[in-house]
Each structure stands twice: as structure tokens, then as C-alpha cells.
Design a protein around this motif. Structure first.
Motif, PDB file in Angstrom:
ATOM      1  N   HIS A  25     -61.950  45.948  82.385  1.00  0.00           N
ATOM      2  CA  HIS A  25     -62.851  46.111  83.543  1.00  0.00           C
ATOM      3  C   HIS A  25     -64.083  45.216  83.365  1.00  0.00           C
ATOM      4  O   HIS A  25     -64.499  44.515  84.291  1.00  0.00           O
ATOM      5  N   PHE A  26     -64.644  45.212  82.162  1.00  0.00           N
ATOM      6  CA  PHE A  26     -65.809  44.363  81.855  1.00  0.00           C
ATOM      7  C   PHE A  26     -65.466  42.881  82.085  1.00  0.00           C
ATOM      8  O   PHE A  26     -66.172  42.162  82.804  1.00  0.00           O
ATOM      9  N   HIS A  27     -64.368  42.430  81.522  1.00  0.00           N
ATOM     10  CA  HIS A  27     -64.004  41.010  81.652  1.00  0.00           C
ATOM     11  C   HIS A  27     -63.581  40.663  83.082  1.00  0.00           C
ATOM     12  O   HIS A  27     -63.674  39.505  83.490  1.00  0.00           O
ATOM     13  N   ASP A  28     -63.118  41.656  83.837  1.00  0.00           N
ATOM     14  CA  ASP A  28     -62.821  41.429  85.250  1.00  0.00           C
ATOM     15  C   ASP A  28     -64.124  41.220  86.025  1.00  0.00           C
ATOM     16  O   ASP A  28     -64.291  40.235  86.754  1.00  0.00           O
ATOM     17  N   CYS A  29     -65.064  42.143  85.843  1.00  0.00           N
ATOM     18  CA  CYS A  29     -66.288  42.143  86.652  1.00  0.00           C
ATOM     19  C   CYS A  29     -67.178  40.928  86.398  1.00  0.00           C
ATOM     20  O   CYS A  29     -67.881  40.479  87.302  1.00  0.00           O
ATOM     21  N   PHE A  30     -67.162  40.395  85.172  1.00  0.00           N
ATOM     22  CA  PHE A  30     -68.044  39.265  84.858  1.00  0.00           C
ATOM     23  C   PHE A  30     -67.551  37.943  85.445  1.00  0.00           C
ATOM     24  O   PHE A  30     -68.266  36.939  85.393  1.00  0.00           O
ATOM     25  N   VAL A  31     -66.330  37.925  85.986  1.00  0.00           N
ATOM     26  CA  VAL A  31     -65.776  36.685  86.536  1.00  0.00           C
ATOM     27  C   VAL A  31     -65.448  36.898  88.011  1.00  0.00           C
ATOM     28  O   VAL A  31     -64.550  37.664  88.336  1.00  0.00           O
ATOM     29  N   GLN A  32     -66.190  36.272  88.875  1.00  0.00           N
ATOM     30  CA  GLN A  32     -66.129  36.415  90.350  1.00  0.00           C
ATOM     31  C   GLN A  32     -66.048  37.869  90.818  1.00  0.00           C
ATOM     32  O   GLN A  32     -65.402  38.174  91.825  1.00  0.00           O
ATOM     33  N   GLY A  33     -66.738  38.754  90.121  1.00  0.00           N
ATOM     34  CA  GLY A  33     -66.846  40.148  90.541  1.00  0.00           C
ATOM     35  C   GLY A  33     -65.633  40.981  90.162  1.00  0.00           C
ATOM     36  O   GLY A  33     -64.628  40.477  89.662  1.00  0.00           O
ATOM     37  N   CYS A  34     -65.735  42.294  90.409  1.00  0.00           N
ATOM     38  CA  CYS A  34     -64.662  43.235  90.041  1.00  0.00           C
ATOM     39  C   CYS A  34     -63.560  43.159  91.089  1.00  0.00           C
ATOM     40  O   CYS A  34     -63.508  43.987  92.011  1.00  0.00           O
ATOM     41  N   ASP A  35     -62.683  42.177  90.951  1.00  0.00           N
ATOM     42  CA  ASP A  35     -61.675  41.896  91.979  1.00  0.00           C
ATOM     43  C   ASP A  35     -60.258  41.891  91.414  1.00  0.00           C
ATOM     44  O   ASP A  35     -59.337  41.401  92.074  1.00  0.00           O
ATOM     45  N   GLY A  36     -60.089  42.405  90.195  1.00  0.00           N
ATOM     46  CA  GLY A  36     -58.755  42.448  89.599  1.00  0.00           C
ATOM     47  C   GLY A  36     -58.232  41.070  89.206  1.00  0.00           C
ATOM     48  O   GLY A  36     -57.051  40.930  88.870  1.00  0.00           O
ATOM     49  N   SER A  37     -59.114  40.063  89.184  1.00  0.00           N
ATOM     50  CA  SER A  37     -58.640  38.691  88.918  1.00  0.00           C
ATOM     51  C   SER A  37     -58.076  38.545  87.506  1.00  0.00           C
ATOM     52  O   SER A  37     -57.177  37.732  87.275  1.00  0.00           O
ATOM     53  N   ILE A  38     -58.565  39.352  86.553  1.00  0.00           N
ATOM     54  CA  ILE A  38     -58.086  39.225  85.169  1.00  0.00           C
ATOM     55  C   ILE A  38     -56.611  39.629  85.051  1.00  0.00           C
ATOM     56  O   ILE A  38     -55.943  39.280  84.080  1.00  0.00           O
ATOM     57  N   LEU A  39     -56.106  40.365  86.042  1.00  0.00           N
ATOM     58  CA  LEU A  39     -54.727  40.868  85.947  1.00  0.00           C
ATOM     59  C   LEU A  39     -53.699  39.845  86.413  1.00  0.00           C
ATOM     60  O   LEU A  39     -52.499  39.988  86.139  1.00  0.00           O
ATOM     61  N   LEU A  40     -54.141  38.799  87.124  1.00  0.00           N
ATOM     62  CA  LEU A  40     -53.202  37.797  87.635  1.00  0.00           C
ATOM     63  C   LEU A  40     -52.681  36.926  86.494  1.00  0.00           C
ATOM     64  O   LEU A  40     -53.452  36.471  85.653  1.00  0.00           O
TER      65      LEU A  40
END
Ligand code: HEM
Ligand SMILES: *[C@@H]1O[C@H](CO)[C@@H](O)[C@H](O)[C@H]1NC(C)=O
Ligand SMILES: *[C@@H]1O[C@H](CO)[C@@H](O)[C@H](O)[C@H]1NC(C)=O
Ligand SMILES: *[C@@H]1O[C@H](CO)[C@@H](O)[C@H](O)[C@H]1NC(C)=O
Ligand SMILES: *[C@@H]1O[C@H](CO)[C@@H](O)[C@H](O)[C@H]1NC(C)=O
Ligand SMILES: *[C@@H]1O[C@H](CO)[C@@H](O)[C@H](O)[C@H]1NC(C)=O
Length: 333
Positions: A70-85
Motif C-alpha cells: 500500500h505504501f509503495h502504491d501510494c507514493f507512485v502516482q497516488g493510491c491507484d493499484g499501479s504497483i499490482l500491474l
């Protein structure tokens, strides 16, 4: 009194302006709310919590790994689930998972998929992957003995990843206090948030490669002087010079898997594992008063932690009709 043709009465003008403001409000002032799924998926929190409880049976570390996502998701273009792609040449996704701070380090993706499957079974097409990360972070902390809080919801999932952004924006364990402060400030978080949220290092593990530089030849005369020498000796057993950089040490050597305030006493005792941890207490101008306060009161820490988690979870969410509700957290629809 008549109104000239082609003009509106003053009352009509006020009416049109009011409608205009109402239409603008949801886009300009979109807010997350803890009741977002109250009618569409009322049981979502307990579904998330149940899957994590099961995962904890075979992996005591999984809660720590999930809050870090969640932390690493939110720090990159906001909390948008981008880390899961994941990488995808068709949709041109260069994954954040392969960015420096995440590669061979971020974990828990399989459990996120299990949560998504359980949630889709109960409420298909309703809950975003970004919200699942926020709920999983809260459940992980409360299941480990930490605070509970009500999680603002309503984030939607992004349709892009930003690997370069992850390289640049996620704090590094080699960052000094000024670097840390500026990376938090870049996403609207302050020093209080930095110290409170670093308290998440009360559980989970770190690989030798993230701190071994502190154990040998840090100065001409030996290890990092802000590292307790007995702790350094212990860590040298785990991380021999030129040994396996992937070997693991507990971030909190006192109560490894419990979410408590021992992290702050560790800093007072020069037992912060990462340089970025110890900086919070030992650097010039460090916010040591906050560390002392969280060390002496677990209640104060828990309260600040919950508040700062909500602030972190509010970084740049997609709401309204932006983004989408991903069917599969690993790829865009
Ligand atoms: C302040 C700047 C921060 C830095 C420099 C930092 C750095 C790191 C590093 C290097 C690791 C070890 C990764 C590995 O060896 O694979 C780690 C682990 C972890 N971090 Fe942070 N972190 C920071 C802030 C945070 C925040 C804000 C949170 C959550 C609110 C967090 C939660 C965690 C957790 C729970 C782990 C253990 C993960 C696991 O065991 O899988 N960290 N962090
Ligand atoms: C809510 O979810 C939990 C955990 O998955 C389950 O035990 C419970 O029966 C569910 N309640 C309802 C009303 O669906
Ligand atoms: C991000 O960092 C990783 C690992 O250091 C590197 O392989 C990758 O090329 C970088 N990506 C971008 C877009 O800067
Ligand atoms: C921290 O900031 C300094 C100066 O702003 C910079 O030279 C240094 O490379 C940064 N350190 C890291 C680890 O990013
Ligand atoms: C680094 O430290 C180790 C053990 O403390 C020592 O054996 C070694 O000679 C040192 N190396 C350098 C280049 O100073
Ligand atoms: C790439 O993304 C598309 C669209 O989301 C999806 O249909 C496809 O299965 C993905 N490919 C891989 C290898 O994940």
C-alpha cells in the motif's frame, strides 16, 4: 417587472450558478468515505481480513509485506493499484514491480489475488484493487496487535504504471533525513507522518543488502557509529561480508512479528536496522522528540499511526469516473 429577452432573471442566474457548482463538486472535491461500499459490498472488510488471517497461518510476515505494498502504491502516482500491474507489452506496462525499490523485495501479490478473488465472489465488479490494498494494510496491522481504524474507500484503479516514478519517489534505506523529509513532503506528508509511518518497521524483514554497508568499514574505524556495537556483532552473523545479500533480518529485533511501539525504543538504543530508521533519532535536527514520545506512549503512537495511514491513503486517489474497477489486479481491463 419583465426580463429582457435573451437575459436571465437574477434568480435564474443564481440557480444556474448553483447547479454548475453542484456538478463541479464531485470532480474538484472528491472525497473517500468509509461507507463507500455500505450497500454494494457491505462485508468487504471482513472478507479481506479473513483471507489475511488464513495467509498468516503459513507466513508470519505476510501482514508486513501487505502494508508495504500500500505504501509503495501510494507514493507512485497516488493510491491507484499501479504497483499490482505486471509487465505487459500489449498494453505498454513497464511494471513498478521491476523498479529498484520493489524488485526481489516487494511481496504478497499472490495474497492480493486471493483477496480479489474472494471479494469478486461476493460482489463482482465493485471493489477496486487500490481499496483492497488500503483494507489489507489496516487488517494486517490490527491482526498483528496494532491499532484499528476506519478506512476511507472509493479509490479507483489506474490504467498505467510508472516504473521511473517508483525508482525516483520511493524512499531508499540509504536516504538521510533530508532525503526522507523531501520524499514525504513531495506527496503531502509531514515529519509527523514520516516518524509515525516509519513505525511500520515494527514488523517484517529486511535483506542484508539494505543495511550491510553499516556493518563493515562504514568509517575507517569500523561499523556505523550510530549502530549499537552488540547489535552490529549480531547482525554480522546474519550478514557476513560478501555473503548472501538476500539473507533476512527482523526489522524489529525485539518483537519481530508484533505491531507495537518497540521500534522507537530500538532507535533510542541505537538499534534501528536501516540507516533511514536510525536517522530519525540520531541525525542532526532529527525529530527525536517524536521518537521519544512514541517510545513512551504506545497509545500516542497508535493514534498518530492510524491518522497518518489515512493521510497516506489519501494521496492522489482516482475517484468518480476516473480509472476503472479492475477485474484482475495484475492487468488493466
Ligand atoms: C521512511 C522511509 C522508508 C524506507 C527508506 C523504507 C525502506 C524499507 C526497506 C529497505 C525494507 C526492506 C526491504 C527488503 O529488504 O526487501 C523495508 C521493509 C518494510 N517496510 Fe519500509 N521503508 C520506509 C517506510 C515505510 C513505511 C511508510 C511503511 C508502511 C507504512 C513501511 C513498511 C515496511 C514493512 C512492513 C517492511 C517489511 C516488509 C516485509 O517483511 O515484507 N516502510 N522498508
Ligand atoms: C462476511 O464475511 C465473513 C468472512 O469471509 C463471513 O464469515 C461472514 O459469513 C460474512 N457475512 C455475511 C453477512 O456475508
Ligand atoms: C528503474 O530501476 C531499475 C532497477 O534499478 C532499472 O532496471 C530500470 O531500468 C529503471 N527504470 C526506469 C524507467 O527508470
Ligand atoms: C540525498 O540528497 C542529497 C542532496 O540532496 C543527494 O546528493 C543524495 O544523493 C541523496 N541520497 C539519496 C540516497 O538519494
Ligand atoms: C573492512 O573491515 C574488515 C572487518 O572489520 C577488515 O577485515 C577489512 O580489512 C576492512 N577492509 C578495508 C578495505 O578496510
Ligand atoms: C496484457 O494485458 C491485456 C489487457 O489487460 C490482457 O488481455 C493480457 O492477458 C495481458 N498479457 C499478459 C501477458 O499479462
Amino acid at each position: 417587472m419583465g426580463v429582457p429577452r435573451g437575459a436571465h432573471s437574477p434568480l435564474a442566474t443564481i440557480f444556474f450558478v448553483a447547479i454548475g457548482l453542484l456538478l463541479l463538486c464531485p470532480t474538484t472535491n472528491a472525497q473517500l468515505t468509509s461507507t463507500f461500499y455500505a450497500t454494494t459490498c457491505p462485508n468487504v472488510s471482513s472478507i479481506v481480513s479473513t483471507v489475511i488471517q488464513q495467509a498468516l497461518q503459513s507466513d508470519a510476515r505476510i501482514g508486513a509485506s501487505l502494508i508495504r505494498l500500500h505504501f509503495h502504491d501510494c507514493f507512485v502516482q497516488g493510491c491507484d493499484g499501479s504497483i499490482l500491474l505486471t509487465d505487459n507489452s500489449t498494453t505498454n506496462i513497464q511494471s513498478e514491480q521491476n523498479a529498484g525499490p520493489n524488485v526481489n523485495s516487494a511481496r504478497g501479490f499472490g495474497v492480493v489475488d486471493n483477496i480479489k478473488t474472494a471479494v469478486e465472489n461476493a460482489c463482482p465488479g465493485v471493489v477496486s484493487c487500490a481499496d483492497i490494498l488500503a483494507l489489507a494494510a489496516e487488517a494486517s496491522v490490527s491482526l498483528s496487535g496494532g491499532p484499528s481504524w476506519s478506512v476511507p474507500l472509493g479509490r479507483r484503479d489506474g490504467r498505467s504504471a510508472n516504473q521511473g516514478g517508483a525508482n525516483a519517489s520511493i524512499p531508499s534505506p540509504f536516504d538521510n533525513l533530508a532525503n526522507l523529509t523531501s520524499k514525504f513532503s513531495a506527496v503531502g506528508l509531514n515529519t509527523n507522518d514520516l516518524v509515525a509511518l516509519s513505525g511500520a518497521h515494527t514488523f517484517g524483514r529486511a535483506q542484508c543488502r539494505t543495511f550491510v554497508n553499516r556493518l563493515y568499514n562504514f568509517t575507517a574505524s569500523g561499523p556505523d557509529p550510530t549502530l549499537s556495537s552488540s547489535y552490529a556483532t549480531t547482525l554480522q552473523q546474519t550478514c557476513p561480508q560478501n555473503g548472501n545479500g538476500a539473507a533476512l533480518a527482523n526489522l524489529d529485533p525485539t518483537t519481530a512479528d508484533a505491531f507495537d511501539n518497540n521500534y522507537f525504543a530500538n532507535l533510542q538504543n541505537n538499534q534501528g536496522l536501516l540507516q533511514s530508521d536510525q536517522e530519525l533519532f540520531s541525525a542532526t535536527g532529527a525529530p527525536a522528540a517524536l521518537v521519544n514520545s512514541f517510545s513512551s506512549s504506545q497509545t500516542a503512537f497508535f493514534q498518530s499511526f492510524a491518522q497518518s495511514m489515512v493521510s497516506m491513503g489519501n494521496i492522489g486517489p482516482l475517484t468518480g469516473s476516473s480509472g476503472e474497477i479492475r477485474r484482475d489486479c495484475k492487468m488493466i481491463n
